[in-house]
Design an enzyme around this catalytic site. Structure first.
Site, PDB file in Angstrom:
ATOM      1  CB  VAL A  99      99.050 -50.864   7.474  1.00 33.36           C
ATOM      2  CG1 VAL A  99      99.580 -51.006   8.831  1.00 33.36           C
ATOM      3  CG2 VAL A  99      99.619 -49.918   6.663  1.00 33.36           C
ATOM      4  CG  ASN A 118     103.620 -43.749  13.413  1.00 31.48           C
ATOM      5  OD1 ASN A 118     103.324 -42.243  13.419  1.00 31.48           O
ATOM      6  ND2 ASN A 118     104.320 -44.411  13.187  1.00 31.48           N
ATOM      7  CB  SER A 154     100.113 -35.055   6.855  1.00 37.14           C
ATOM      8  OG  SER A 154     100.803 -33.906   6.262  1.00 37.14           O
ATOM      9  CE1 TYR A 157     101.733 -38.521   3.936  1.00 38.11           C
ATOM     10  CE2 TYR A 157     101.521 -36.054   3.580  1.00 38.11           C
ATOM     11  CZ  TYR A 157     102.039 -37.306   4.368  1.00 38.11           C
ATOM     12  OH  TYR A 157     102.655 -37.120   5.506  1.00 38.11           O
ATOM     13  CB  ALA A 158      96.781 -33.692   0.159  1.00 37.71           C
ATOM     14  CB  ALA A 159      93.305 -37.467  -1.241  1.00 39.71           C
ATOM     15  CE  LYS A 203      99.726 -39.299   6.063  1.00 39.87           C
ATOM     16  NZ  LYS A 203      99.730 -40.279   7.510  1.00 39.87           N
ATOM     17  CB  ILE A 252     108.087 -34.346  12.300  1.00 39.20           C
ATOM     18  CG1 ILE A 252     106.551 -33.679  12.551  1.00 39.20           C
ATOM     19  CG2 ILE A 252     108.703 -34.916  13.425  1.00 39.20           C
ATOM     20  CD1 ILE A 252     106.643 -32.400  13.543  1.00 39.20           C
TER      21      ILE A 252
END
Ligand code: NAD
Length: 252
Positions: free
Chosen positions: A65, A91, A141, A155-157, A159, A188
């Site tokens: 990707v 995904n 997330s 990661y948070a930014a 998502k 998960i």
């Protein structure tokens, strides 16, 4: 005359939520183009076997990707093999641990390239080739939706960016009756969360599960079924939304 089955592209489908989704689609009669990342330690053949076991059809296709060309070819494969594309599921994702002081521009760029721009590439390639009436889903997330997570700012930014992206795409593609939604998984149990370096690892997951109202962490199938719902006729009037799938973790 038998009607042609619907076709979905799923990035990151050699493992975790992506694999569970391919199986869920098989149970529904939707054909999956199983996106597998070159060098991924997980075996995409296991996904294909599970799809066949569930009575479904699919093919494996390597996709990165981080490359527009690669993602375009992935979506094109659906048309080449089956003559149609109905659903595109962004995904694929990575998770890396980095305290703010060690969060270099390079680490930031690498994360956003996969977890945010990779989603753009997938939704764009999919919608360009999709029948009107199709659907897009991106996997965000709780770290990007509703929950702060130390040492995971990049990661948070990424998502969080996915959520804005999906809302705008939903408005833009409404006239084509293409819907765009997101899912916001909590904890998960997948290879990503079982990684003790970048995430909680097996013991951390078990501990964290005790604090979740549902009493345990989630299973990949429990997110896959929601993605399947969002790409079904039952969700035909839902677009631009993000569904939290977390066993009550973030409402406690
Ligand atoms: P996973 O590691 O099993 O799946 C991620 C997949 O993405 C892997 O198959 C990997 O090969 C693929 N991938 C990585 N880089 C890629 C690239 N450049 N091109 C194409 N594919 C690539 O973990 P998972 O938990 O099933 O992850 C699926 C999605 O769910 C991810 O976007 C993840 O961030 C998100 N998510 C997971 C959790 C969780 O607790 N497991 C929580 C919230 C969100």
């Amino acid at each position: 005359m038998t009607s042609q089955p619907e076709v979905a592209i799923i990035t990151g489908a050699a493992s975790g939520i992506g694999r569970a989704l391919a199986v869920s689609y098989a149970q529904r009669g939707v054909v999956s183009i199983i996106g597998t990342f070159p060098g991924d330690p997980h075996d995409p053949e296991q996904t294909l076997d599970a799809v066949k076991h569930a009575g479904g059809m699919g093919i494996i296709h390597e996709v990165d990707v981080r490359s527009t060309e690669s993602v375009d070819a992935f979506a094109e494969r659906a048309l080449a093999e089956y003559g149609r594309l109905d659903y595109a599921i962004a995904n694929a994702g990575i998770l890396r641990n980095a305290p703010l002081n060690e969060l270099s521009d390079e680490k930031w760029d690498d994360m956003l390239n996969v977890d945010l721009t990779g989603v753009l590439r997938t939704l764009r390639a999919g919608s360009q080739r999709m029948n009107d009436g199709g659907a897009l889903v991106a996997v965000s997330s709780i770290a990007g939706g509703v929950y702060g997570w130390e040492e995971h700012a990049h990661y948070a930014a990424a998502k969080a960016g996915v959520l804005g992206l999906v809302r705008s795409v939903a408005v833009e593609l409404g006239p084509r009756r293409i819907r765009a939604n997101a899912v916001i998984p909590g904890l998960i149990e997948t290879p990503q969360s079982l990684d003790p370096v970048n995430s909680l690892g097996p013991e951390g997951l078990e501990r964290a599960g005790k604090d979740i109202p549902w009493g345990r962490v989630g299973r990949p199938e429990e997110v896959a079924s929601v993605i399947s719902f969002l790409t079904s006729e039952a969700a035909v009037y839902i677009t631009g939304q993000a569904l939290v799938v977390d066993g009550g973790l973030t409402v406690k």
